[in-house]
Design an enzyme around this catalytic site. Structure first.
Site, PDB file in Angstrom:
ATOM      1  N   ASP A 111      46.868  23.414   3.114  1.00 28.11           N
ATOM      2  CA  ASP A 111      46.141  24.203   4.108  1.00 28.11           C
ATOM      3  C   ASP A 111      45.807  25.541   3.457  1.00 28.11           C
ATOM      4  O   ASP A 111      46.681  26.374   3.256  1.00 28.11           O
ATOM      5  CB  ASP A 111      47.030  24.394   5.347  1.00 28.11           C
ATOM      6  CG  ASP A 111      46.390  25.309   6.393  1.00 28.11           C
ATOM      7  OD1 ASP A 111      45.269  25.807   6.170  1.00 28.11           O
ATOM      8  OD2 ASP A 111      47.027  25.511   7.450  1.00 28.11           O
ATOM      9  N   LYS A 131      37.805  32.995   7.970  1.00 29.25           N
ATOM     10  CA  LYS A 131      38.459  34.085   7.244  1.00 29.25           C
ATOM     11  C   LYS A 131      37.643  34.438   5.998  1.00 29.25           C
ATOM     12  O   LYS A 131      37.012  35.484   5.945  1.00 29.25           O
ATOM     13  CB  LYS A 131      39.891  33.713   6.914  1.00 29.25           C
ATOM     14  CG  LYS A 131      40.697  33.412   8.203  1.00 29.25           C
ATOM     15  CD  LYS A 131      41.976  32.704   7.921  1.00 29.25           C
ATOM     16  CE  LYS A 131      42.552  32.011   9.138  1.00 29.25           C
ATOM     17  NZ  LYS A 131      42.826  32.865  10.285  1.00 29.25           N
ATOM     18  N   TRP A 133      52.418  28.275  10.342  1.00 34.85           N
ATOM     19  CA  TRP A 133      51.370  27.263  10.229  1.00 34.85           C
ATOM     20  C   TRP A 133      51.881  25.978   9.618  1.00 34.85           C
ATOM     21  O   TRP A 133      51.375  24.889   9.923  1.00 34.85           O
ATOM     22  CB  TRP A 133      50.149  27.828   9.488  1.00 34.85           C
ATOM     23  CG  TRP A 133      49.535  28.928  10.293  1.00 34.85           C
ATOM     24  CD1 TRP A 133      49.562  30.272  10.025  1.00 34.85           C
ATOM     25  CD2 TRP A 133      48.860  28.811  11.569  1.00 34.85           C
ATOM     26  NE1 TRP A 133      48.951  30.981  11.032  1.00 34.85           N
ATOM     27  CE2 TRP A 133      48.511  30.116  11.992  1.00 34.85           C
ATOM     28  CE3 TRP A 133      48.532  27.727  12.377  1.00 34.85           C
ATOM     29  CZ2 TRP A 133      47.843  30.359  13.197  1.00 34.85           C
ATOM     30  CZ3 TRP A 133      47.862  27.969  13.580  1.00 34.85           C
ATOM     31  CH2 TRP A 133      47.524  29.270  13.972  1.00 34.85           C
TER      32      TRP A 133
HETATM   33  N1  PMP Z   1      46.280  27.289   9.233  1.00 34.91           N
HETATM   34  C1  PMP Z   1      46.332  28.588   8.898  1.00 34.91           C
HETATM   35  C2  PMP Z   1      46.956  28.970   7.597  1.00 34.91           C
HETATM   36  C3  PMP Z   1      45.790  29.552   9.754  1.00 34.91           C
HETATM   37  O1  PMP Z   1      45.840  30.850   9.433  1.00 34.91           O
HETATM   38  C4  PMP Z   1      45.191  29.147  10.972  1.00 34.91           C
HETATM   39  C5  PMP Z   1      44.556  30.112  11.927  1.00 34.91           C
HETATM   40  N2  PMP Z   1      44.814  31.423  11.782  1.00 34.91           N
HETATM   41  C6  PMP Z   1      45.192  27.780  11.274  1.00 34.91           C
HETATM   42  C7  PMP Z   1      45.720  26.886  10.383  1.00 34.91           C
HETATM   43  C8  PMP Z   1      44.580  27.290  12.550  1.00 34.91           C
HETATM   44  O2  PMP Z   1      43.222  27.374  12.427  1.00 34.91           O
HETATM   45  P1  PMP Z   1      42.207  27.134  13.647  1.00 34.91           P
HETATM   46  O3  PMP Z   1      42.398  28.251  14.596  1.00 34.91           O
HETATM   47  O4  PMP Z   1      40.890  27.094  12.954  1.00 34.91           O
HETATM   48  O5  PMP Z   1      42.559  25.807  14.252  1.00 34.91           O
END
Ligand code: PMP
Length: 365
Positions: free
Chosen positions: A176, A200, A105
Site C-alpha cells: 500500500d 496525496k 492502515w
Molecule cells: N492506505 C493509506 C496508507 C492511507 O493513508 C489511506 C488514506 N489516508 C488509505 C489507505 C485509505 O484510502 P482511501 O481513503 O482512498 O480509501
C-alpha cells in the site's frame, strides 16, 4: 492567495497543475486545436480521451520505471477498496496471506482481508505503539501465503520503510503506497503489486493507481466484481467501465509537473530536505516538540508530533491556521499535530512552518 496546505489527504496539488486545468476547463485543446468541450464532457472511448489516457499511463510508467511485464490500471474505490480487492484478485485459490502490521492502515488491510482469507500477521510494531518498522529478520513468513502485504508509509503514525523487503520465495510482495508513491525512487521489480489512492501525491480523490505483475493475473475470486477485477480491467486497458476521466486527466498534469522537476529522483531530493528541516526543528526544540518514531523509520511524507504541554495543541493549530498554515491537526486516532509534506508542498512552505514553530515555542515554551 493560496495558503500552505499540510493536509494528509486530500492534500495540496501543484498550483501549476490547477492553473492548467482551469485554463483548459471549458475548451480542452487537442493536438493544438480547440475541442469546444471540457475534458470531463467527452467520451472515454473517443479518440481524444483515448489519447489522453494513453499519455497519462505512459508518463506514470516512465516516472516509476514500470517494467514491461506489469500492468498499470487507473481504477476506483480508493486505498480502502484495495484492502478487499487485493485478496479478491491475488489469493489465486490460496487461503491465507501474510501481513506486516506497522499501524492504522496495516490494521485496516488485515481487517478487510479477514472477509476473504486468513490474514497472518507475521510481524507487528504494536508492542511499541507503532513507532518503528519491524526488521525483516524478525518476520515469520509463511511459504504458502498467497502474497505478503506491507504498508510502505503509515500516514497516521508517520512510519516509513526506508528499505525494500527482500523476496526470497515465490510469495509476491504487495504494498500500500497510498501516501508515499512518487515521493522516492524504488525498484518496482521487487514487488508483485502496488496500489495507491490518488489524493496525496497523484491528483484528486476518486482515482486509484494499481500496478500488478502480469503473471499474478488470471485467477480472481469468482465473486470479484468485474469493474474491480484486475484481469478484466487489464484486458480492457482499464476501460471496462467508465474510468474517473477528469481525475485521471488531472493525475496526468501532475505527472508532467513531476517530469519537469527531474522526475521522482528530482522531487526525492527536495523531500529529503523538507523532512530534515522539520525533524531538525522538532529534535532541536529542547523537548518542546516531540516525535517518538525511531529515527531510522521516520516518514518523509507525514510528520506527527506532540507539544510537551498537551493543552497547547488546539492553540497551535488555531494560530497556525491564522498564519496561513492549514491542515495541521493530528489524526483523531493519535491526536497532536501532523504535517504532511507531499510532493506539492514546497520547501518554502516547510520553512514557513518551521519559522512558525520556532516562534510558537519561544512564546509558549
Ligand atoms: N492506505 C493509506 C496508507 C492511507 O493513508 C489511506 C488514506 N489516508 C488509505 C489507505 C485509505 O484510502 P482511501 O481513503 O482512498 O480509501
Amino acid at each position: 492567495m493560496r495558503i500552505h496546505n499540510f493536509s494528509a489527504g486530500p492534500s495540496a496539488l501543484p498550483a501549476e497543475v490547477l492553473e492548467q486545468a482551469q485554463a483548459e476547463l471549458l475548451d480542452f485543446p487537442f493536438n493544438g486545436k480547440s475541442t469546444g468541450m471540457s475534458v470531463m464532457e467527452i467520451s472515454h472511448r473517443g479518440k481524444v480521451y483515448m489519447a489522453v489516457a494513453a499519455e497519462v499511463e505512459r508518463d506514470l510508467r516512465e516516472l516509476l520505471a514500470v517494467p514491461a511485464n506489469y500492468k498499470v490500471l487507473f481504477l476506483q474505490g480508493g486505498g480502502k477498496g484495495e484492502f478487499s480487492l487485493i485478496p479478491l484478485n491475488l489469493l489465486r485459490g490460496k487461503t491465507s496471506a501474510d501481513y506486516v502490521d506497522t499501524g492504522h492502515w496495516s490494521v485496516g488491510a488485515v481487517q478487510e482481508a479477514r472477509k476473504y482469507c486468513t490474514p497472518n500477521v507475521i510481524a507487528s510494531s504494536k508492542d511499541r505503539d507503532y513507532v518503528y518498522v519491524p526488521p525483516q529478520a524478525a518476520w515469520q513468513p509463511n511459504a504458502d501465503a498467497a502474497y505478503r502485504h506491507i504498508c510502505s508509509n503509515e500516514t497516521i503514525h508517520g512510519v516509513e520503510y526506508q528499505w525494500t523487503p527482500q523476496v526470497d520465495d515465490d510469495v509476491p510482495l504487495v504494498s500500500d503506497m497510498s501516501s508515499n508513491i512518487l515521493s522516492r525512487v524504488f525498484d518496482l521489480s521487487k514487488f508483485g503489486c502496488i496500489y495507491a489512492g490518488a489524493q496525496k501525491n497523484i491528483g484528486p480523490s476518486g482515482v486509484t493507481v494499481l500496478i500488478v505483475r502480469e503473471d499474478l493475473l488470471g485467477k480472481p475470486h469468482p465473486f470479484t466484481p468485474s469493474v474491480f477485477d484486475y484481469t478484466q480491467q487489464a484486458a480492457n486497458e482499464w476501460m471496462l467501465n467508465t474510468p474517473p476521466t477528469f481525475g485521471v486527466y488531472l493525475a496526468g498534469l501532475t505527472f508532467k509537473w513531476l517530469k519537469a522537476r527531474g522526475g521522482v529522483a528530482g522531487v526525492e531530493k527536495i523531500n529529503i530536505e523538507k523532512s530534515r528541516l522539520l525533524y531538525d526543528c522538532i529534535d532541536g526544540s529542547g523537548g518542546f516538540y516531540r516525535n517518538g518514531v525511531d529515527k531510522a523509520d521516520r516518514s518523509r511524507m507525514n510528520v506527527p508530533f506532540f507539544i510537551r504541554d498537551d493543552a497547547l495543541h488546539a492553540a497551535f493549530v488555531a494560530e497556525a491556521d491564522a498564519a496561513g498554515l492549514a491542515g495541521l491537526k493530528g489524526h483523531r486516532a493519535i491526536g497532536g499535530i501532523r504535517a504532511s509534506l507531499y510532493n506539492a508542498v514546497s520547501l518554502a512552505a516547510v520553512q514557513a512552518l518551521v519559522d512558525f514553530m520556532n516562534d510558537f515555542a519561544r512564546r509558549r515554551g
